[in-house]
Design an enzyme around this catalytic site. Sequence first.
Site: not given
Ligand code: UDP
Length: 315
Positions: A102, A109, A148, A189
Amino acid sequence: MSIAKGRALVTGGAGFIGSHLCERLLADGYDVLCVDNYYSSTKDNIAHLLEDPRFEVIRHDVTFPLYVEVDEIYHLACPASPIHYQRDPVQTTKTAVHGSINMLGLAKRTGAKILTTSTSEVYGDPTVHPQTEDYWGNVNPIGPRACYDEGKRAAETLFFDYHRQHGLRIKVARLFNTYGPRMHPHDGRVVSNFVVAALEGRPLTVYGDGSQTRSFQYIDDLIEGLLALMNSADDVTGPINLGNPGEFTIAELAGLVIEQTGTSAGIDYLPLPQDDPVRRQPDITRAKELLGWEPTIPLSDGLSRTIQYFRDTLT
Ligand code: UDP
């Protein structure tokens, strides 16, 4: 009154990154149209911008077509945190793929230049370290992260096909882990989880033994990189890594958060999620050469600003 620089559309404009981008584009003199469906974002992020006459917001889901007149499109819309994008995985792929179709149609356009925020997840669990843009990645196509990862890979394909087939001016950024003020406190995160837990006196949740690595870039550095990419010459299409090459284990990050917050609640070790990448570090040679960009804010500084933000906002 300043003369408007142009009309910029920011999809996902009420998100963590989008709201910082809207703010910066307004400061730079753009008319900014923010589009968001608030799936994983919040109106609070843009509340302070609503008074600005050059700022406009539309509640809209990018999986449906959008008819507006703009000069530049920053296409960010997509849930990006594993807990959010895995909640409704079919919708995540739709957002990445239909949303891109989209927005590319809109760019076709209107003749607008279009930038998209792809991700280091296109590299999957990488076998090349650090990751350069010409590495094709190691993604499990049927795992829980695939909605994703593969969605974003398909989005990149669409961007390059619209570029080759229709001559669109495209910019593809691959974002590495980014943190800072306005991350959602329950985003899941690692940075927000650790900081919020520490400030609430709960143990930090380390998944696995904490030996996996990530490279964390502070939001202000990323915004500079996105602007540099959008304003680069038309032949700079990317993909281009935007990240901070400083690589840390998750255990090291936990140590820094403990040190900076002074928490005594300790660490809880929890199981490692499936397909969690072992190592991740951007090679940013291309961004340095083509954009003259590199991050300037070290993790310790960015972390203390982020801790301050959560101290101020957590009730
Ligand atoms: N992680 C962790 N504890 C948390 C959240 C994430 O140890 O409470 C770890 C997760 O397993 C990964 C890294 O931190 O190895 C980054 O995770 P995040 O979800 O921030 O981003 P990703 O890079 O995995 O998309």
